[in-house]
Design a protein around this motif. Sequence first.
Motif, PDB file in Angstrom:
ATOM      1  N   SER A  37       0.847  -1.178   0.000  1.00 20.28           N
ATOM      2  CA  SER A  37       0.000   0.000   0.000  1.00 20.28           C
ATOM      3  C   SER A  37       0.887   1.234   0.000  1.00 20.28           C
ATOM      4  CB  SER A  37      -0.926   0.008   1.223  1.00 20.28           C
ATOM      5  OG  SER A  37      -0.486   0.871   2.212  1.00 20.28           O
ATOM      6  N   ARG A  38       0.294   2.354  -0.330  1.00 15.09           N
ATOM      7  CA  ARG A  38       1.082   3.591  -0.350  1.00 15.09           C
ATOM      8  C   ARG A  38       1.468   4.005   1.064  1.00 15.09           C
ATOM      9  NH1 ARG A  38      -2.006   8.399   0.419  1.00 15.09           N
ATOM     10  NH2 ARG A  38      -4.213   8.009   0.827  1.00 15.09           N
ATOM     11  N   TRP A  39       0.735   3.482   2.077  1.00 14.16           N
ATOM     12  CA  TRP A  39       1.071   3.787   3.473  1.00 14.16           C
ATOM     13  C   TRP A  39       2.095   2.750   3.933  1.00 14.16           C
ATOM     14  CZ3 TRP A  39      -0.448   8.355   4.789  1.00 14.16           C
ATOM     15  CH2 TRP A  39      -1.622   8.875   4.260  1.00 14.16           C
ATOM     16  N   ARG A  40       3.344   3.020   3.634  1.00 12.85           N
ATOM     17  CA  ARG A  40       4.395   2.040   3.903  1.00 12.85           C
ATOM     18  C   ARG A  40       5.635   2.780   4.391  1.00 12.85           C
ATOM     19  NH1 ARG A  40       5.874  -3.101   2.277  1.00 12.85           N
ATOM     20  NH2 ARG A  40       8.111  -3.429   1.965  1.00 12.85           N
ATOM     21  N   PRO A  41       6.304   2.282   5.437  1.00 18.36           N
ATOM     22  CA  PRO A  41       7.524   2.938   5.881  1.00 18.36           C
ATOM     23  C   PRO A  41       8.553   2.996   4.757  1.00 18.36           C
ATOM     24  CG  PRO A  41       6.809   1.263   7.456  1.00 18.36           C
ATOM     25  CD  PRO A  41       5.968   1.113   6.229  1.00 18.36           C
ATOM     26  N   ARG A  43      11.581   2.300   4.889  1.00 13.09           N
ATOM     27  CA  ARG A  43      12.477   1.154   4.971  1.00 13.09           C
ATOM     28  C   ARG A  43      11.918   0.212   6.028  1.00 13.09           C
ATOM     29  NH1 ARG A  43      15.565   0.959   9.264  1.00 13.09           N
ATOM     30  NH2 ARG A  43      17.163  -0.261   8.202  1.00 13.09           N
ATOM     31  N   ASP A  44      12.397  -1.024   6.006  1.00 15.95           N
ATOM     32  CA  ASP A  44      11.940  -1.948   7.035  1.00 15.95           C
ATOM     33  C   ASP A  44      12.519  -1.529   8.381  1.00 15.95           C
ATOM     34  OD1 ASP A  44      14.153  -3.239   5.168  1.00 15.95           O
ATOM     35  OD2 ASP A  44      14.617  -3.829   7.229  1.00 15.95           O
ATOM     36  N   ASP A  45      11.713  -1.672   9.407  1.00 17.28           N
ATOM     37  CA  ASP A  45      12.102  -1.220  10.730  1.00 17.28           C
ATOM     38  C   ASP A  45      12.855  -2.294  11.490  1.00 17.28           C
ATOM     39  OD1 ASP A  45       9.018   0.309  10.592  1.00 17.28           O
ATOM     40  OD2 ASP A  45      10.850   1.452  10.884  1.00 17.28           O
ATOM     41  N   GLY A  46      13.351  -1.910  12.667  1.00 20.17           N
ATOM     42  CA  GLY A  46      13.889  -2.881  13.603  1.00 20.17           C
ATOM     43  C   GLY A  46      12.732  -3.539  14.329  1.00 20.17           C
ATOM     44  N   MET A  47      12.896  -3.798  15.610  1.00 20.77           N
ATOM     45  CA  MET A  47      11.825  -4.398  16.384  1.00 20.77           C
ATOM     46  C   MET A  47      10.618  -3.455  16.410  1.00 20.77           C
ATOM     47  SD  MET A  47      12.585  -7.380  17.667  1.00 20.77           S
ATOM     48  CE  MET A  47      14.029  -8.429  17.883  1.00 20.77           C
ATOM     49  N   LEU A  48       9.468  -3.955  16.036  1.00 21.20           N
ATOM     50  CA  LEU A  48       8.264  -3.141  15.994  1.00 21.20           C
ATOM     51  C   LEU A  48       7.500  -3.265  17.305  1.00 21.20           C
ATOM     52  CD1 LEU A  48       6.968  -3.902  12.389  1.00 21.20           C
ATOM     53  CD2 LEU A  48       8.085  -1.824  13.185  1.00 21.20           C
ATOM     54  N   GLY A  49       7.105  -2.117  17.868  1.00 22.48           N
ATOM     55  CA  GLY A  49       6.378  -2.124  19.122  1.00 22.48           C
ATOM     56  C   GLY A  49       5.081  -2.893  19.062  1.00 22.48           C
ATOM     57  N   LEU A  50       4.434  -2.897  17.889  1.00 24.62           N
ATOM     58  CA  LEU A  50       3.186  -3.639  17.753  1.00 24.62           C
ATOM     59  C   LEU A  50       3.393  -5.141  17.919  1.00 24.62           C
ATOM     60  CD1 LEU A  50       1.326  -1.794  14.848  1.00 24.62           C
ATOM     61  CD2 LEU A  50       0.602  -1.991  17.232  1.00 24.62           C
ATOM     62  N   GLY A  51       4.658  -5.560  17.871  1.00 26.37           N
ATOM     63  CA  GLY A  51       4.946  -6.961  18.111  1.00 26.37           C
ATOM     64  C   GLY A  51       4.548  -7.415  19.501  1.00 26.37           C
ATOM     65  N   LEU A  52       4.375  -6.463  20.424  1.00 24.79           N
ATOM     66  CA  LEU A  52       3.937  -6.827  21.768  1.00 24.79           C
ATOM     67  C   LEU A  52       2.583  -7.521  21.728  1.00 24.79           C
ATOM     68  CD1 LEU A  52       6.251  -4.806  22.332  1.00 24.79           C
ATOM     69  CD2 LEU A  52       4.927  -3.952  24.267  1.00 24.79           C
ATOM     70  N   VAL A 279      -2.060   2.682  11.311  1.00 23.24           N
ATOM     71  CA  VAL A 279      -1.540   3.548  12.380  1.00 23.24           C
ATOM     72  C   VAL A 279      -0.030   3.418  12.468  1.00 23.24           C
ATOM     73  CG1 VAL A 279      -1.528   3.938  14.873  1.00 23.24           C
ATOM     74  CG2 VAL A 279      -3.696   3.495  13.690  1.00 23.24           C
ATOM     75  N   ASN A 280       0.472   2.200  12.347  1.00 20.92           N
ATOM     76  CA  ASN A 280       1.908   1.971  12.443  1.00 20.92           C
ATOM     77  C   ASN A 280       2.670   2.675  11.328  1.00 20.92           C
ATOM     78  OD1 ASN A 280       4.291   0.336  13.518  1.00 20.92           O
ATOM     79  ND2 ASN A 280       4.231  -0.348  11.378  1.00 20.92           N
ATOM     80  N   THR A 281       2.172   2.583  10.107  1.00 23.46           N
ATOM     81  CA  THR A 281       2.913   3.121   8.972  1.00 23.46           C
ATOM     82  C   THR A 281       2.887   4.637   8.894  1.00 23.46           C
ATOM     83  OG1 THR A 281       0.979   2.733   7.569  1.00 23.46           O
ATOM     84  CG2 THR A 281       2.672   1.037   7.576  1.00 23.46           C
ATOM     85  N   VAL A 282       1.915   5.278   9.531  1.00 25.17           N
ATOM     86  CA  VAL A 282       1.891   6.744   9.503  1.00 25.17           C
ATOM     87  C   VAL A 282       2.470   7.338  10.777  1.00 25.17           C
ATOM     88  CG1 VAL A 282      -0.103   6.795   7.950  1.00 25.17           C
ATOM     89  CG2 VAL A 282      -0.474   6.888  10.432  1.00 25.17           C
ATOM     90  N   SER A 283       2.922   6.483  11.701  1.00 22.19           N
ATOM     91  CA  SER A 283       3.509   6.961  12.948  1.00 22.19           C
ATOM     92  C   SER A 283       4.996   7.242  12.771  1.00 22.19           C
ATOM     93  CB  SER A 283       3.320   5.931  14.064  1.00 22.19           C
ATOM     94  OG  SER A 283       1.956   5.722  14.344  1.00 22.19           O
ATOM     95  N   PRO A 284       5.563   8.158  13.568  1.00 22.54           N
ATOM     96  CA  PRO A 284       7.012   8.381  13.520  1.00 22.54           C
ATOM     97  C   PRO A 284       7.762   7.106  13.888  1.00 22.54           C
ATOM     98  CG  PRO A 284       5.903  10.102  14.772  1.00 22.54           C
ATOM     99  CD  PRO A 284       4.881   9.034  14.530  1.00 22.54           C
ATOM    100  N   ARG A 285       8.957   6.976  13.371  1.00 26.98           N
ATOM    101  CA  ARG A 285       9.721   5.755  13.615  1.00 26.98           C
ATOM    102  C   ARG A 285       9.930   5.508  15.100  1.00 26.98           C
ATOM    103  NH1 ARG A 285      15.316   3.722  10.764  1.00 26.98           N
ATOM    104  NH2 ARG A 285      15.565   1.848  12.036  1.00 26.98           N
ATOM    105  N   PHE A 286      10.136   6.567  15.884  1.00 28.68           N
ATOM    106  CA  PHE A 286      10.351   6.386  17.326  1.00 28.68           C
ATOM    107  C   PHE A 286       9.175   5.646  17.949  1.00 28.68           C
ATOM    108  CE2 PHE A 286       9.588   7.724  21.696  1.00 28.68           C
ATOM    109  CZ  PHE A 286      10.813   7.429  22.294  1.00 28.68           C
ATOM    110  N   LEU A 287       7.948   6.021  17.537  1.00 24.87           N
ATOM    111  CA  LEU A 287       6.772   5.360  18.096  1.00 24.87           C
ATOM    112  C   LEU A 287       6.633   3.944  17.557  1.00 24.87           C
ATOM    113  CD1 LEU A 287       4.111   8.235  18.069  1.00 24.87           C
ATOM    114  CD2 LEU A 287       5.465   7.379  19.994  1.00 24.87           C
TER     115      LEU A 287
END
Length: 310
Positions: A37-41, A43-52, A279-287
């Motif tokens: 989708s166009r809502w895509r980071p 680059r691929d991230d490190g550990m994603l918080g949503l993994g919780l 929500v994840n893809t439009v959030s800042p990387r820190f979040l």
Amino acid sequence: MTVDEAAQPEITTPHVAPPQSVVERPMSDLTGAVRRSRWRPARDDGMLGLGLLAGPANVIMQLARPGVGYGVAESRVESGRIDRHPIKRARTTFTYLAVSTNGTAQQKLAFRRAVNGAHAQVYSTEESPVKYHAFDKNLQLWVGACLYKGVVDVHRLFAGDLDERAADRLFEQGRALATMLQVDDEMWPADREAFDRYWQEQLDEVHIDDTVREFLYPIATSRLRGLTLPGPLQRRAEALALLITTGFLPQRFRDEMRLPWDAAQQRRFDRLMGVLRFVNTVSPRFLREFPFNVLLKDLDWRMRTGRPLV
């Protein structure tokens, strides 16, 4: 117990197509993980918080090996019991993920010593129905394999489909997750295809009996000891948590837990994951990477101040 459909929030999003289920897909399959989708980071991230969100399901997979299940259920390490101190145990587990994949040599050494100190107290007794020891390399390899599978599933759902570079990076993260403690490097599968063969072979060792199932069910519903909401809210919260946990479980583990799953539940899970992915893809990387991006700082603080690491 079934998930009460009426208890599930009706969630729709016109912006993001619901992701496909990924938990049954082999690690070597790099195509069709989720729809782009166009809502895509960028680059691929490190550990994603949503993994919780996948944490309870991953615990169930790990404890589905009887040696791990009884090792945790009978643990004499009071401070590390997930059924009595779930928040503290979660912090320890998430710190382990962060340290093993992104920690410095000093952080890894300190955390390894702390974990080994706790694991030294985890071994079966004459009364235990299953023989186990926390230093068993084969059981540790299984735990590492579950963590790796969980990381890949989360990335496929929330960060997008994997290319060779991303898949290789996550595979090496999996190796780090398994070899942080006693697992020898050569024990880790040689490549993703070898991992798929290992995973299928190990499914023959999976079995959750009544004792471990009873231990795991509150974890599946994210029921926190000492924290109870008013009746209807508690039931809704547990039903939603159970939907998420069951959605992240491969069918073999659902069957062992006796958790029903059907097409309607899969659609509700997909809708919820679609919203969270947007929500994840439009959030800042820190979040996106919270809390993993602060746990190493917390570990440094604990090392400086002499506080327990696990």
